[in-house]
Write a protein that holds these residues in place. Structure first.
Motif, short mmCIF file in Angstrom:
data_model
loop_
_atom_site.label_atom_id
_atom_site.label_comp_id
_atom_site.label_asym_id
_atom_site.label_seq_id
_atom_site.Cartn_x
_atom_site.Cartn_y
_atom_site.Cartn_z
N ILE A 1 0.85 -1.19 0.00
CA ILE A 1 0.00 0.00 0.00
C ILE A 1 0.88 1.23 0.00
N SER A 2 0.50 2.23 -0.79
CA SER A 2 1.27 3.47 -0.87
C SER A 2 0.32 4.65 -1.04
N PRO A 3 0.80 5.87 -0.85
CA PRO A 3 -0.03 7.02 -1.22
C PRO A 3 -0.40 6.95 -2.70
N GLY A 4 -1.53 7.53 -3.07
CA GLY A 4 -2.04 7.42 -4.43
C GLY A 4 -1.09 7.95 -5.49
N TRP A 5 -1.09 7.31 -6.65
CA TRP A 5 -0.19 7.66 -7.75
C TRP A 5 -0.78 8.77 -8.61
N VAL A 6 0.10 9.47 -9.32
CA VAL A 6 -0.30 10.63 -10.12
C VAL A 6 0.24 10.49 -11.54
N ASP A 7 -0.63 10.68 -12.53
CA ASP A 7 -0.16 10.74 -13.92
C ASP A 7 -0.31 12.17 -14.40
N ILE A 8 0.71 12.69 -15.08
CA ILE A 8 0.75 14.11 -15.41
C ILE A 8 0.49 14.41 -16.89
N PHE A 9 0.13 13.40 -17.70
CA PHE A 9 -0.05 13.69 -19.13
C PHE A 9 -0.89 12.59 -19.77
N SER A 10 -2.21 12.78 -19.74
CA SER A 10 -3.12 11.83 -20.38
C SER A 10 -4.16 12.60 -21.19
N ASN A 11 -4.74 11.92 -22.17
CA ASN A 11 -5.80 12.52 -22.97
C ASN A 11 -7.09 11.74 -22.74
N PHE A 12 -8.09 12.40 -22.16
CA PHE A 12 -9.38 11.76 -21.95
C PHE A 12 -10.40 12.18 -23.01
N CYS A 13 -9.96 13.01 -23.97
CA CYS A 13 -10.69 13.25 -25.23
C CYS A 13 -12.09 13.86 -25.06
N ASP A 14 -12.40 14.35 -23.88
CA ASP A 14 -13.72 14.88 -23.57
C ASP A 14 -13.57 16.33 -23.12
N PRO A 15 -14.21 17.27 -23.87
CA PRO A 15 -15.26 17.08 -24.90
C PRO A 15 -14.70 16.97 -26.31
N GLY A 16 -15.58 16.47 -27.21
CA GLY A 16 -15.31 16.52 -28.63
C GLY A 16 -14.88 15.23 -29.29
N TYR A 17 -14.16 14.36 -28.53
CA TYR A 17 -13.66 13.12 -29.13
C TYR A 17 -14.05 11.92 -28.26
N GLU A 18 -15.29 11.95 -27.79
CA GLU A 18 -15.73 10.90 -26.86
C GLU A 18 -15.76 9.51 -27.48
N PHE A 19 -15.66 9.43 -28.81
CA PHE A 19 -15.59 8.11 -29.46
C PHE A 19 -14.25 7.43 -29.19
N LYS A 20 -13.26 8.19 -28.73
CA LYS A 20 -11.96 7.62 -28.38
C LYS A 20 -11.91 7.29 -26.88
N GLU A 21 -12.37 8.23 -26.05
CA GLU A 21 -12.32 8.09 -24.59
C GLU A 21 -13.28 9.11 -24.00
N THR A 22 -13.72 8.87 -22.77
CA THR A 22 -14.52 9.84 -22.04
C THR A 22 -13.90 10.02 -20.66
N LEU A 23 -14.36 11.03 -19.94
CA LEU A 23 -13.87 11.20 -18.58
C LEU A 23 -14.18 9.96 -17.74
N GLU A 24 -15.33 9.34 -18.00
CA GLU A 24 -15.72 8.15 -17.23
C GLU A 24 -14.83 6.95 -17.55
N THR A 25 -14.64 6.65 -18.84
CA THR A 25 -13.82 5.47 -19.19
C THR A 25 -12.35 5.72 -18.87
N GLY A 26 -11.89 6.96 -19.07
CA GLY A 26 -10.51 7.29 -18.74
C GLY A 26 -10.24 7.15 -17.26
N SER A 27 -11.20 7.57 -16.44
CA SER A 27 -11.00 7.46 -14.99
C SER A 27 -10.99 6.00 -14.54
N ARG A 28 -11.77 5.15 -15.19
CA ARG A 28 -11.74 3.72 -14.85
C ARG A 28 -10.40 3.10 -15.22
#
Length: 407
Positions: A53-80
């Protein structure tokens, strides 16, 4: 919700329990007790041999494609996908439609992501509409919750404009994120310039394109007295420049991607479009950035020349690092995945201790698994790791009262 975590190896240099194996009782998002053999009624009990167990991890460069490109990813699917990969916090780039270049777009992302299991932190654009011409409303975006500033996949080419941006963010101790790439060098390059590009008959992109921008931007950061973070660094010469800047006390940091560590241009001999990434794979740091760039099927299953750049990266990041760097200690990995990015961008450092709010990642360094397409949480499946066995497995995250556990 009451959660009991049993027999977890605590990896947190700030915690008085660092290096011990303990039970941890969590109630309504707060750590209530840490001890041996805690006996208490809980809604969920988490137990796995070899669990850390550790403190939560951080990613500093991702594309969740929302808004506008939800056919690639959404905030919901990216967060999962992020939660499945052990991340409690993710910075998302502004390359959306509309571009995140004003406070309205920042507030849209912050509001829409409130109920999601991970903290989604928008990166504001440096320039209006990512065009590299005029500065965007960085102060307003910062006040609305932008964590940093970048033109994302369109690195700023104008030295004059970038130095103005560096001077501007200095007023609120902000950070500029830049993919180091001089786009006038190797303008049509598809992969790393070298023997493999010649053999495959593909136009190459030389490392010099990266090194020129890093050398230039270090000078600009020195002049402005401001902070810059280079992400997706691939060149040994670039790392030399960055080390010298750090030794000189400049506010310069960098990150690499797991897939640049795992693959090289030699893996491109079969023209696998999943390995068409930006920056390109090269020949055989402060922190890790996944460069999670999801694409739908039609953007990858076509001729290499026309395929889009990028692959998904959040869910497999930890396992790739464990596989390619087996000698790296869990303490060092946690520094790269969590401690350092929090320090660079001024995020709260969570502590595993009684009375603290819960922001933790659970993982098993000794476990291994074969990556299956059906297990991928991202909306897009563009990853070259399907069918590969990787070492190290994420169990899940607990972020306040939000819990995400892998099957």
């Amino acid at each position: 919700m009451k959660i009991l975590i049993q027999q977890a190896h605590i990896t947190d240099a700030q915690s008085p329990h660092h290096g011990t194996v303990k039970d941890i009782f969590i109630d309504n998002g707060f750590i209530k007790d840490i001890g041996n053999n805690i006996s208490i009624q809980a809604d969920t009990v988490i137990h796995q041999n070899g669990m850390f167990i550790s403190p939560g991890w951080v990613d500093i460069f991702s594309n969740f494609c929302d808004p506008g490109y939800e056919f690639k990813e959404t905030l919901e699917t990216g967060s999962r996908a992020a939660a499945a990969g052990g991340y409690t916090d993710v910075f998302i780039i502004p390359n959306t439609r509309p571009v995140v270049d004003g406070k309205g777009q920042v507030e849209y992302i912050r509001q829409k992501s409130k109920s999601l299991p991970v903290n989604i932190l928008p990166i504001g654009a440096i320039t209006k509409n990512l065009e590299g011409k005029d500065l965007a409303e960085m102060y307003d975006m910062q006040r609305s919750g932008a964590i940093a500033f970048s033109d994302g996949l369109n690195p700023v080419q104008s030295a004059g404009l970038l130095v103005k941006a560096l001077q501007y963010v200095k007023t609120f101790d902000g950070v500029i994120i830049q993919i180091p790439d001089d786009k006038s060098v190797g303008v049509n390059g598809l992969i790393n310039e070298g023997i493999i590009s010649t053999q495959l008959g593909l136009p190459g992109k030389p490392m010099m394109a990266e090194e020129l921008i890093i050398a230039r931007d270090i000078k600009l950061a020195r002049y402005a007295g401001s902070k810059i973070h280079f992400t997706g660094v691939t060149s040994p010469k670039s790392l030399e420049y960055i080390k010298r800047a750090k030794d000189a006390g400049l506010g310069v940091t960098c990150s690499v991607t797991p897939y640049h560590l795992y693959f090289s241009d030699e893996d491109l001999v079969n023209y696998d479009t999943n390995l068409k990434v930006y920056p390109p794979l090269r020949t055989k740091v402060d922190c890790i950035a996944t460069h999670h760039l999801p694409h739908e099927y039609d953007s990858k299953v076509l001729e290499f020349e026309y395929a889009k750049y990028g692959m998904t990266g959040l869910q497999t990041s930890y396992s790739i690092l464990k596989t390619i760097l087996p000698g790296l200690s869990e303490e060092k990995l946690i520094i790269l995945l969590g401690t350092n990015p929090r320090k660079i961008f001024g995020l709260r450092q969570p502590v595993i201790d009684t009375g603290q709010s819960c922001c933790i990642t659970l993982f098993n360094p000794a476990a291994s698994e074969v990556i299956k397409e059906t297990d991928i949480k991202s909306k897009s499946k563009n990853t070259p790791f399907i069918g590969r066995e990787l070492k190290g497995k994420v169990i899940g995250i607990i972020n306040g009262e939000k819990v995400f556990l892998n099957n």
